[in-house]
Design an enzyme around this catalytic site. Sequence first.
Site, mmCIF file in Angstrom:
data_model
loop_
_atom_site.group_PDB
_atom_site.id
_atom_site.type_symbol
_atom_site.label_atom_id
_atom_site.label_comp_id
_atom_site.label_asym_id
_atom_site.label_seq_id
_atom_site.Cartn_x
_atom_site.Cartn_y
_atom_site.Cartn_z
ATOM 1 N N ARG A 16 123.100 48.876 -21.425
ATOM 2 C CA ARG A 16 122.099 48.933 -23.006
ATOM 3 C C ARG A 16 122.645 47.283 -23.701
ATOM 4 N NH1 ARG A 16 122.316 47.849 -27.518
ATOM 5 N NH2 ARG A 16 124.489 48.867 -28.047
ATOM 6 N N ASP A 17 123.126 47.142 -23.793
ATOM 7 C CA ASP A 17 123.786 46.342 -24.798
ATOM 8 C C ASP A 17 123.272 45.099 -24.310
ATOM 9 O OD1 ASP A 17 124.699 44.579 -27.096
ATOM 10 O OD2 ASP A 17 126.421 44.857 -27.062
ATOM 11 N N HIS A 208 134.358 46.889 -30.663
ATOM 12 C CA HIS A 208 133.538 46.861 -30.109
ATOM 13 C C HIS A 208 134.128 44.911 -30.309
ATOM 14 C CE1 HIS A 208 129.163 46.504 -28.968
ATOM 15 N NE2 HIS A 208 129.020 45.349 -28.475
ATOM 16 N N HIS A 210 133.102 40.822 -29.320
ATOM 17 C CA HIS A 210 132.200 40.009 -28.231
ATOM 18 C C HIS A 210 133.814 38.722 -27.966
ATOM 19 C CE1 HIS A 210 127.889 41.093 -29.632
ATOM 20 N NE2 HIS A 210 128.854 42.299 -29.028
ATOM 21 N N CYS A 241 125.102 36.090 -26.963
ATOM 22 C CA CYS A 241 124.806 35.936 -27.991
ATOM 23 C C CYS A 241 124.123 36.020 -28.132
ATOM 24 C CB CYS A 241 126.702 35.465 -28.205
ATOM 25 S SG CYS A 241 126.601 35.695 -30.881
ATOM 26 N N ASN A 250 129.319 40.268 -25.460
ATOM 27 C CA ASN A 250 130.389 40.845 -25.056
ATOM 28 C C ASN A 250 131.471 40.194 -24.179
ATOM 29 O OD1 ASN A 250 128.809 43.733 -26.029
ATOM 30 N ND2 ASN A 250 126.857 43.212 -24.698
#
Length: 307
Positions: A16-17, A208, A210, A241, A250
Amino acid sequence: MPDYPRTVTVVEVGPRDGLQNEAVHLSTAEKIAFVDRLTGAGLPVIEVGAFVSPSRIPQMAETAGVFTGISRRPGTRYTALVPNVTGLNRAREAGVTEIAIFAAASDTFSRRNINQSIDESFVTYKAVCDEALAARMRIRAYLSTCFGCPYEGDVPPLRVTDLARRLLDLGVFEVSVSDTIGVAHPGQVTKVLEILLARVDRARLALHFHDTRGTALANVLTALGIGVSTFDASAGGLGGCPYAPGATGNLATEDLIYMLDGLGIETGVSLERLLDASGYVADRTGRALPSRVAQATRATRKPGVGL
Ligand code: MG
């Protein structure tokens, strides 16, 4: 060595992300093959897709088909992002039992990202959560821009804490406190967690990170030392990003698993099979994915000239 948790839950957000922010568009069959490989690697939670408007985010248009086609392993949780009640209904039709909602800690970011102020988004999410809970679904929440906003800059940790509490009050079981632009560093992680943990149980928190500025693993290690035991990551580091085109986004799941394995922390994930999953996507994107561990593994398998 600090008293790290003995087990960690890794939430895999690559399908997804990750894929949502990639230029390459995988077919339904390819996405199913990717998710099945992640299942085979032992990831305990996999965010499979999003029930968002296909005209806004075409990369997620196949999510219902992906849910229909994947082989579910008992004990693995398969989740989907849901922006509103329409998305929730589509998720239910596809047999989804766990959803994720997406709030922001910066008003400007919230307006630009979902076209609603923070307060407006909570009205939407209250309706989503009420219906989801009535249908006995589990709800996870992301809280983005907790360590900085691309438009507003600094975000006060007290506001992050307030919003995390409000999300928990809607009935979500976990808030994923997110560093959307990859600016967090260990000093800030310590400070934000100190303030958050005064009002939020650490068992209800995920982080979460990055890796945009190379600090994601250092941040995880810092949070582990404070007792947080759930972390989001994306296979291969898929996703980039959006606020720094070309930069890393991520945290790569391989890099996270490599470090946790080294610390003797149990995740249930096979690094070897995870590399197979991200390698499958790398072959389709036609480029090496950002994961350092994936790149090093591939390079070692095809040795060149050593120095
Ligand atoms: Mg992300």
